[in-house]
Design a protein around this motif. Structure first.
Motif, PDB file in Angstrom:
ATOM      1  N   MET A   1      10.667  13.030 -10.189  1.00  0.00           N
ATOM      2  CA  MET A   1      10.961  11.681 -10.963  1.00  0.00           C
ATOM      3  C   MET A   1       9.850  11.449 -12.222  1.00  0.00           C
ATOM      4  O   MET A   1      10.074  10.486 -12.790  1.00  0.00           O
ATOM      5  N   SER A   2       8.950  12.465 -12.423  1.00  0.00           N
ATOM      6  CA  SER A   2       8.022  12.229 -13.327  1.00  0.00           C
ATOM      7  C   SER A   2       8.499  12.027 -14.828  1.00  0.00           C
ATOM      8  O   SER A   2       7.706  11.426 -15.744  1.00  0.00           O
ATOM      9  N   LYS A   3       9.856  12.513 -15.052  1.00  0.00           N
ATOM     10  CA  LYS A   3      10.399  12.236 -16.232  1.00  0.00           C
ATOM     11  C   LYS A   3      10.572  10.600 -16.583  1.00  0.00           C
ATOM     12  O   LYS A   3      10.675  10.346 -17.621  1.00  0.00           O
ATOM     13  N   MET A   4      10.414   9.960 -15.467  1.00  0.00           N
ATOM     14  CA  MET A   4      10.825   8.618 -15.555  1.00  0.00           C
ATOM     15  C   MET A   4       9.650   7.883 -16.716  1.00  0.00           C
ATOM     16  O   MET A   4       9.757   6.913 -17.010  1.00  0.00           O
ATOM     17  N   LEU A   5       8.661   8.714 -16.729  1.00  0.00           N
ATOM     18  CA  LEU A   5       7.303   7.974 -17.494  1.00  0.00           C
ATOM     19  C   LEU A   5       7.564   8.383 -19.108  1.00  0.00           C
ATOM     20  O   LEU A   5       6.988   7.655 -19.651  1.00  0.00           O
ATOM     21  N   ARG A   6       8.709   9.023 -19.245  1.00  0.00           N
ATOM     22  CA  ARG A   6       8.740   9.486 -20.619  1.00  0.00           C
ATOM     23  C   ARG A   6       9.051   8.385 -21.732  1.00  0.00           C
ATOM     24  O   ARG A   6       9.944   7.566 -21.293  1.00  0.00           O
ATOM     25  N   ASN A   7       8.370   8.559 -22.892  1.00  0.00           N
ATOM     26  CA  ASN A   7       8.498   7.322 -23.697  1.00  0.00           C
ATOM     27  C   ASN A   7       8.084   6.031 -23.615  1.00  0.00           C
ATOM     28  O   ASN A   7       8.396   5.011 -24.035  1.00  0.00           O
ATOM     29  N   LEU A   8       7.528   5.916 -22.396  1.00  0.00           N
ATOM     30  CA  LEU A   8       7.122   4.789 -21.628  1.00  0.00           C
ATOM     31  C   LEU A   8       5.636   4.145 -22.397  1.00  0.00           C
ATOM     32  O   LEU A   8       4.879   5.020 -22.174  1.00  0.00           O
TER      33      LEU A   8
ATOM     34  N   SER B   1       1.011  -1.238   0.016  1.00  0.00           N
ATOM     35  CA  SER B   1       0.153  -0.007   0.011  1.00  0.00           C
ATOM     36  C   SER B   1       1.047   1.209  -0.048  1.00  0.00           C
ATOM     37  O   SER B   1       0.605   2.271  -0.699  1.00  0.00           O
ATOM     38  N   TYR B   2       1.965   1.188   0.476  1.00  0.00           N
ATOM     39  CA  TYR B   2       2.954   2.335   0.524  1.00  0.00           C
ATOM     40  C   TYR B   2       3.448   2.641  -0.883  1.00  0.00           C
ATOM     41  O   TYR B   2       3.555   3.743  -1.443  1.00  0.00           O
ATOM     42  N   LEU B   3       3.740   1.481  -1.434  1.00  0.00           N
ATOM     43  CA  LEU B   3       4.111   1.583  -2.775  1.00  0.00           C
ATOM     44  C   LEU B   3       3.207   2.235  -3.658  1.00  0.00           C
ATOM     45  O   LEU B   3       3.336   2.935  -4.639  1.00  0.00           O
ATOM     46  N   ASP B   4       1.968   1.425  -3.803  1.00  0.00           N
ATOM     47  CA  ASP B   4       0.715   1.913  -4.547  1.00  0.00           C
ATOM     48  C   ASP B   4       0.787   3.693  -4.338  1.00  0.00           C
ATOM     49  O   ASP B   4       0.408   4.207  -5.245  1.00  0.00           O
ATOM     50  N   ARG B   5       0.712   4.081  -2.898  1.00  0.00           N
ATOM     51  CA  ARG B   5       0.479   5.556  -2.693  1.00  0.00           C
ATOM     52  C   ARG B   5       1.542   6.350  -3.314  1.00  0.00           C
ATOM     53  O   ARG B   5       1.496   7.523  -3.774  1.00  0.00           O
ATOM     54  N   GLN B   6       2.909   5.879  -3.435  1.00  0.00           N
ATOM     55  CA  GLN B   6       3.846   6.747  -3.946  1.00  0.00           C
ATOM     56  C   GLN B   6       4.501   6.425  -5.173  1.00  0.00           C
ATOM     57  O   GLN B   6       5.438   6.924  -5.425  1.00  0.00           O
ATOM     58  N   ALA B   7       3.820   5.453  -5.782  1.00  0.00           N
ATOM     59  CA  ALA B   7       4.143   5.195  -7.159  1.00  0.00           C
ATOM     60  C   ALA B   7       4.313   6.151  -8.049  1.00  0.00           C
ATOM     61  O   ALA B   7       3.536   7.343  -8.096  1.00  0.00           O
ATOM     62  N   LEU B   8       5.165   6.197  -9.053  1.00  0.00           N
ATOM     63  CA  LEU B   8       5.294   7.031 -10.375  1.00  0.00           C
ATOM     64  C   LEU B   8       3.777   7.161 -11.082  1.00  0.00           C
ATOM     65  O   LEU B   8       3.411   6.090 -11.166  1.00  0.00           O
ATOM     66  N   GLN B   9       3.292   8.367 -11.017  1.00  0.00           N
ATOM     67  CA  GLN B   9       1.817   8.365 -11.569  1.00  0.00           C
ATOM     68  C   GLN B   9       1.881   9.476 -12.711  1.00  0.00           C
ATOM     69  O   GLN B   9       2.310  10.581 -12.462  1.00  0.00           O
ATOM     70  N   LYS B  10       1.135   9.067 -13.763  1.00  0.00           N
ATOM     71  CA  LYS B  10       0.913  10.226 -14.824  1.00  0.00           C
ATOM     72  C   LYS B  10       0.129  11.439 -14.116  1.00  0.00           C
ATOM     73  O   LYS B  10      -0.851  11.226 -13.352  1.00  0.00           O
ATOM     74  N   GLY B  11       0.632  12.648 -14.597  1.00  0.00           N
ATOM     75  CA  GLY B  11      -0.069  13.682 -14.022  1.00  0.00           C
ATOM     76  C   GLY B  11       0.080  14.186 -12.575  1.00  0.00           C
ATOM     77  O   GLY B  11      -0.196  15.043 -12.085  1.00  0.00           O
ATOM     78  N   LYS B  12       0.959  13.207 -11.661  1.00  0.00           N
ATOM     79  CA  LYS B  12       1.152  13.478 -10.359  1.00  0.00           C
ATOM     80  C   LYS B  12       2.572  14.367 -10.267  1.00  0.00           C
ATOM     81  O   LYS B  12       3.564  13.734 -10.574  1.00  0.00           O
ATOM     82  N   PRO B  13       2.553  15.443  -9.825  1.00  0.00           N
ATOM     83  CA  PRO B  13       3.911  16.398  -9.984  1.00  0.00           C
ATOM     84  C   PRO B  13       4.862  15.557  -8.997  1.00  0.00           C
ATOM     85  O   PRO B  13       4.691  15.199  -7.848  1.00  0.00           O
ATOM     86  N   SER B  14       6.090  15.376  -9.627  1.00  0.00           N
ATOM     87  CA  SER B  14       7.055  14.610  -8.869  1.00  0.00           C
ATOM     88  C   SER B  14       8.378  15.019  -9.886  1.00  0.00           C
ATOM     89  O   SER B  14       8.458  15.035 -11.000  1.00  0.00           O
TER      90      SER B  14
END
Lengths: 133, 195
Positions: free
Chosen positions: B123-130, B108-121
């Motif tokens: 680390m959001s760049k990690m979603l690029r080209n995915l 549940s911790y990972l679910d809350r904190q995971a990389l998520q589209k539209g969520k400012p972080s």
């Protein structure tokens, strides 16, 4: 009625309180776990057999692969290289102070090292040997 | 006759208030440290202090950090974390199984904190080209590959102080805080990375 506080009594209460919140010692935890294991094991535990198991190599895997040749020295996770603090409770006071943790690592690491769970006899032998290091 | 116990009670009272104050202030300074905003570095006097903004979890750090860096959960999408948590008995070839209670806490911790589209972080760049199913390995994310493709092997896999790109914290000293600023990269045996 007035509450009377006796200084020596107060000090001894504080002392008892402090002792009860301090870490359980390795000997207490491992002794309790050894007693529990013994009820399910056929033979009395042998520290000597524990050391033999600890050093036994199976297809290039042994406890020493990650814990190094000496339990008094730090080891290194074979895969990730992360430093593993010494297993010896005299070198590392945090070792063998949590029975849940002991069980967790026995389960995982017996499977990694021997490809199966350890028997109660094996766990008892290893734990007895480790607790004396 | 009653003065002595009264004095002792007064002393105990003072000691208790003192302890409460000390603990209280300690607590404040701890929480102040943990609530830095994540992202770039602070300016001015605290320029050396990285900001940490994601929720830290002691169980996650204890269980996952026992064998490797407790990777900031914002480095992978929830789908990757879920697949990983479902296969801990064969965790990249290692047994990392957890009891049910611990596993669900971490999930549940990972679910809350995971990389998520539209969520400012940061680390959001990690979603690029995915596209499609996200990988289990952070090192297989397209953005990660792109960011590390210029680094020669001798600095990573052939470097005994690094070994692999999975060892984030060998070069990104503040990896555990989720800080991967390129300007702060320091490759053991080679020094600062300047591309």
């Amino acid at each position: 009625m007035r509450l009377r506080i006796d200084m020596p009594d107060l000090m001894s209460s504080v002392f008892v309180l402090m002792m009860s919140v301090s870490l359980a010692s390795a000997t207490e935890v491992s002794d309790a776990l050894l007693r529990e294991y013994q009820q399910a094991a056929a033979k009395p535990f042998s520290a000597n057999n524990g050391e033999i198991l600890w050093r036994q190599d199976l297809n290039g895997r042994s406890c020493t692969s990650c814990h190094s040749d000496s339990v008094k020295a730090p080891g290194r996770h074979k895969r990730t290289g992360k430093v593993i603090e010494p297993m010896s409770p005299t070198e590392n006071v945090l070792r063998l102070t949590d029975s849940k943790k002991i069980e967790k690592w026995f389960l995982r690491n017996c499977k990694w090292t021997f490809g199966r769970e350890c028997t109660v006899q094996e766990k008892g032998d290893i734990l007895l040997w480790l607790s004396q290091q | 006759m009653n003065t002595q116990p009264g004095k002792i009670r007064w002393l105990i009272g003072v000691a208790m208030i003192g302890t409460a104050l000390t603990l209280g202030l300690g607590g404040l300074s701890i929480s102040a440290k943990e609530t830095w905003q994540m992202g770039d570095y602070e300016n001015g006097e605290h320029a050396d202090r990285p900001r940490t903004a994601f929720e830290q979890d002691a169980v996650y750090i204890e269980e996952c950090g026992a064998c490797h860096l407790a990777y900031p959960p914002g480095l992978l999408p929830a789908e990757s974390w879920r697949a990983m948590m479902a296969g801990l008995e064969d965790h990249f070839g290692e047994n990392a199984e957890l009891d049910q209670e611990t596993a669900s806490h971490i999930s549940s911790y990972l679910d809350r904190q995971a990389l998520q589209k539209g969520k400012p972080s940061p680390m959001s760049k990690m979603l690029r080209n995915l596209a499609g199913k996200p990988p289990l390995r952070i090192t297989e994310l397209p953005y990660f590959i792109h960011e590390h493709d210029e680094i020669p092997k001798r600095m990573v896999t052939e470097n005994p102080d690094v070994g692999s790109l999975s060892q984030c914290d060998r070069c990104h000293k503040e990896a555990a805080r989720g800080s991967f600023d390129e300007d702060r990269v320091f490759i053991p045996g080679f020094g600062r990375w300047d591309d």
